[in-house]
Design a protein around this motif. Structure first.
Motif, PDB file in Angstrom:
ATOM      1  N   GLY A  43       4.314   2.459   1.732  1.00 28.67           N
ATOM      2  CA  GLY A  43       4.927   3.667   1.215  1.00 28.67           C
ATOM      3  C   GLY A  43       4.029   4.851   1.516  1.00 28.67           C
ATOM      4  N   ALA A  44       4.598   6.050   1.447  1.00 28.10           N
ATOM      5  CA  ALA A  44       3.811   7.263   1.694  1.00 28.10           C
ATOM      6  C   ALA A  44       4.520   8.470   1.113  1.00 28.10           C
ATOM      7  N   LEU A  45       3.743   9.522   0.929  1.00 26.97           N
ATOM      8  CA  LEU A  45       4.300  10.798   0.484  1.00 26.97           C
ATOM      9  C   LEU A  45       3.402  11.934   0.936  1.00 26.97           C
TER      10      LEU A  45
ATOM     11  N   ILE B  67      11.091   2.622  10.146  1.00 27.04           N
ATOM     12  CA  ILE B  67      11.198   3.458   8.957  1.00 27.04           C
ATOM     13  C   ILE B  67      12.406   2.960   8.186  1.00 27.04           C
ATOM     14  N   GLU B  68      12.195   2.628   6.921  1.00 30.03           N
ATOM     15  CA  GLU B  68      13.289   2.137   6.084  1.00 30.03           C
ATOM     16  C   GLU B  68      14.018   3.273   5.384  1.00 30.03           C
ATOM     17  N   GLU B  69      13.263   4.214   4.817  1.00 28.57           N
ATOM     18  CA  GLU B  69      13.899   5.330   4.120  1.00 28.57           C
ATOM     19  C   GLU B  69      12.908   6.466   3.929  1.00 28.57           C
TER      20      GLU B  69
ATOM     21  N   PRO C 168       0.836  -1.195   0.000  1.00 22.28           N
ATOM     22  CA  PRO C 168       0.000   0.000   0.000  1.00 22.28           C
ATOM     23  C   PRO C 168       0.876   1.252   0.000  1.00 22.28           C
ATOM     24  N   PHE C 169       0.386   2.305  -0.636  1.00 24.43           N
ATOM     25  CA  PHE C 169       1.113   3.572  -0.693  1.00 24.43           C
ATOM     26  C   PHE C 169       0.108   4.666  -0.359  1.00 24.43           C
TER      27      PHE C 169
ATOM     28  N   SER D 114       8.869  10.544  -0.977  1.00 20.74           N
ATOM     29  CA  SER D 114       8.710   9.097  -0.931  1.00 20.74           C
ATOM     30  C   SER D 114       9.283   8.586   0.389  1.00 20.74           C
ATOM     31  N   ALA D 115       8.530   7.731   1.041  1.00 22.90           N
ATOM     32  CA  ALA D 115       9.003   7.118   2.284  1.00 22.90           C
ATOM     33  C   ALA D 115       8.545   5.673   2.302  1.00 22.90           C
TER      34      ALA D 115
END
Length: 161
Positions: free
Chosen positions: A73-75, A38-40, A14-15, A62-63
């Motif tokens: 993912g998220a932004l 948190i990966e990045e 999911p993003f 992007s995260a």
């Protein structure tokens, strides 16, 4: 052995598009769910580089995080799109104590509460349910009782079995 167990990338993730505050939301979720990190995080560059970056410098472009072992993912995308109840994330809980803990952490919009569904302060919808929900919905009385609940109460459903 599953692909995830073998270390292969998760095929579907999911993003989430946040108007603003993606990093705050992800840090909150990492605190709420065990086995999370948190990966990045990548940030929008200097806004003078592209007109699309106007007002976005330093925000999340992007995260990637793992929440309960699942990659999300998220932004920060601005107001063009919004989160809705049309998509929710199911948290399958072992017992009432776990339901109560996640409910307290994630339910922040009382008018969105119904049948174990809630909405957090970031606008993301969650279903906080027992892992064995099917066992608790074997009779019409149990289903009717569940439909009237906000947070799922396992003992009340078991009493109707």
């Amino acid at each position: 052995m599953s692909d995830a167990a073998a270390g292969a990338p998760q095929l579907i993730s999911p993003f989430l598009w946040f108007h603003d505050g993606a990093e705050e939301a992800l840090r909150y979720y990492v605190d709420v769910f065990p086995d999370s990190e948190i990966e990045e995080i990548q940030r929008y560059p200097d806004e003078s580089l592209d007109p699309h970056y106007a007002g976005m410098a330093g925000k999340v472009i992007s995260a990637w995080v793992r929440l309960g072992g699942v990659r999300f993912g998220a932004l920060d995308g601005g107001p063009a799109f919004t989160l809705s109840e049309a998509v929710s994330f199911v948290v399958a809980c072992r017992d009432q104590e776990e339901i109560d803990r996640y409910w307290a952490a994630l339910s922040h919009v009382p008018e969105a509460e119904q049948c174990g569904w809630c909405k957090d302060r970031f606008g993301v919808s969650w279903q906080i349910i027992p892992a064995d929900m099917g066992r608790l919905l074997q009779s019409p009385a149990q289903i009717q009782a569940m439909m009237a609940m906000r947070k799922i109460e396992v003992a009340a459903l078991e009493a109707l079995a």
